[in-house]
Design a protein around this motif. Structure first.
Motif, PDB file in Angstrom:
ATOM      1  N   ALA A 150      -5.831   7.952  -1.081  1.00 13.80           N
ATOM      2  CA  ALA A 150      -6.173   6.649  -1.672  1.00 13.80           C
ATOM      3  C   ALA A 150      -7.673   6.593  -1.938  1.00 13.80           C
ATOM      4  CB  ALA A 150      -5.758   5.511  -0.745  1.00 13.80           C
ATOM      5  N   ALA A 174       0.227   9.772   6.069  1.00 13.28           N
ATOM      6  CA  ALA A 174      -1.191  10.036   6.343  1.00 13.28           C
ATOM      7  C   ALA A 174      -1.843  10.745   5.150  1.00 13.28           C
ATOM      8  CB  ALA A 174      -1.343  10.868   7.614  1.00 13.28           C
ATOM      9  N   PRO A 181       1.171   4.231   1.512  1.00 13.60           N
ATOM     10  CA  PRO A 181       1.809   4.785   2.717  1.00 13.60           C
ATOM     11  C   PRO A 181       2.893   3.856   3.277  1.00 13.60           C
ATOM     12  CG  PRO A 181      -0.569   4.973   2.874  1.00 13.60           C
ATOM     13  CD  PRO A 181      -0.276   4.095   1.689  1.00 13.60           C
ATOM     14  N   PRO A 205       0.858  -1.194   0.000  1.00 15.48           N
ATOM     15  CA  PRO A 205       0.000   0.000   0.000  1.00 15.48           C
ATOM     16  C   PRO A 205       0.893   1.243   0.000  1.00 15.48           C
ATOM     17  CG  PRO A 205      -0.692  -1.556   1.700  1.00 15.48           C
ATOM     18  CD  PRO A 205       0.608  -2.064   1.152  1.00 15.48           C
ATOM     19  N   TRP A 237      -0.894  10.442   2.011  1.00 21.47           N
ATOM     20  CA  TRP A 237      -1.031   9.431   0.959  1.00 21.47           C
ATOM     21  C   TRP A 237      -2.218   8.524   1.246  1.00 21.47           C
ATOM     22  CZ3 TRP A 237       3.894   7.046  -1.586  1.00 21.47           C
ATOM     23  CH2 TRP A 237       4.642   8.078  -2.184  1.00 21.47           C
ATOM     24  N   GLU A 238      -2.402   8.171   2.509  1.00 18.02           N
ATOM     25  CA  GLU A 238      -3.526   7.313   2.874  1.00 18.02           C
ATOM     26  C   GLU A 238      -4.846   8.024   2.585  1.00 18.02           C
ATOM     27  OE1 GLU A 238      -3.997   4.337   6.450  1.00 18.02           O
ATOM     28  OE2 GLU A 238      -4.295   6.403   7.133  1.00 18.02           O
ATOM     29  N   ASP A 277       1.262  -2.378   9.007  1.00 15.13           N
ATOM     30  CA  ASP A 277       0.645  -1.099   9.332  1.00 15.13           C
ATOM     31  C   ASP A 277       1.735  -0.029   9.337  1.00 15.13           C
ATOM     32  OD1 ASP A 277      -1.688   0.515  10.626  1.00 15.13           O
ATOM     33  OD2 ASP A 277       0.052   0.869  11.926  1.00 15.13           O
ATOM     34  N   TRP A 278       1.590   0.991   8.504  1.00 14.36           N
ATOM     35  CA  TRP A 278       2.656   1.991   8.379  1.00 14.36           C
ATOM     36  C   TRP A 278       2.900   2.750   9.673  1.00 14.36           C
ATOM     37  CZ3 TRP A 278       1.691   7.105   9.167  1.00 14.36           C
ATOM     38  CH2 TRP A 278       0.385   7.562   9.004  1.00 14.36           C
TER      39      TRP A 278
END
Length: 173
Positions: free
Chosen positions: A152, A146, A83, A81, A148-149, A109-110
């Protein structure tokens, strides 16, 4: 679509230009402070990792090729993904691909990944010298990941009508 170029621009912003601080083991071609030649680091490409490279005369495009092959592709970042790809890529550049893979094996989890990274950095005996910059880098990556997330696209949900028929998009309302 690969976010490599976006991630590269972010990391280059963290890494900057040429430095040859003799307190940084990465600047020494042996990887040991005071042993060998202090060739420096440029664009995050360090003498200890590339002892035969002319660090001082490295171009930005040289660095881009090295980053793509030796860090992004080595991590399989296109399969992560966005992030997580960003923070793992930055970690690979800053602390090595092996360390980034170690953190990936512990979490996908990033946020947790960055917690692991920061704990590792704080455990280093060079934290008193470089810790302030590392802390700032991790904090900035938290903000960038955050963003980038948030960018999405939400997952597309299709509903299949009872009794058959073509699935139809559902917006959650």
């Amino acid at each position: 679509m690969s976010r490599f170029n976006d991630a590269f621009e972010i990391i280059i912003g963290h890494e900057g230009g040429y430095t040859d601080d003799p307190r940084d083991r990465g600047n020494w071609d042996s990887g040991v402070i005071g042993k060998g030649t202090c060739k420096g680091t440029k664009y995050g490409i360090a003498a200890h990792a590339y002892p035969n490279l002319d660090i001082r005369n490295l171009t930005l495009e040289d660095a881009r090729r090295i980053y793509r092959t030796n860090y992004w592709d080595a991590l399989g970042a296109d399969n992560l993904p966005d992030p997580l790809a960003l923070v793992a890529f930055d970690t690979a550049v800053n602390s090595g691909v092996g360390r980034a893979r170690q953190f990936l094996a512990q979490t996908q989890d990033w946020r947790r990944f960055l917690d692991l990274r920061l704990a590792f950095l704080k455990s280093l005996d060079t934290w008193p010298t470089f810790g302030r910059g590392w802390q700032k880098r991790v904090d900035t990556l938290r903000q960038q990941a955050a963003q980038w997330e948030a960018q999405a696209a939400p997952p597309r949900v299709l509903l299949v009508p009872q009794g058959g028929g073509e699935p139809v998009p559902w917006d959650g309302q």
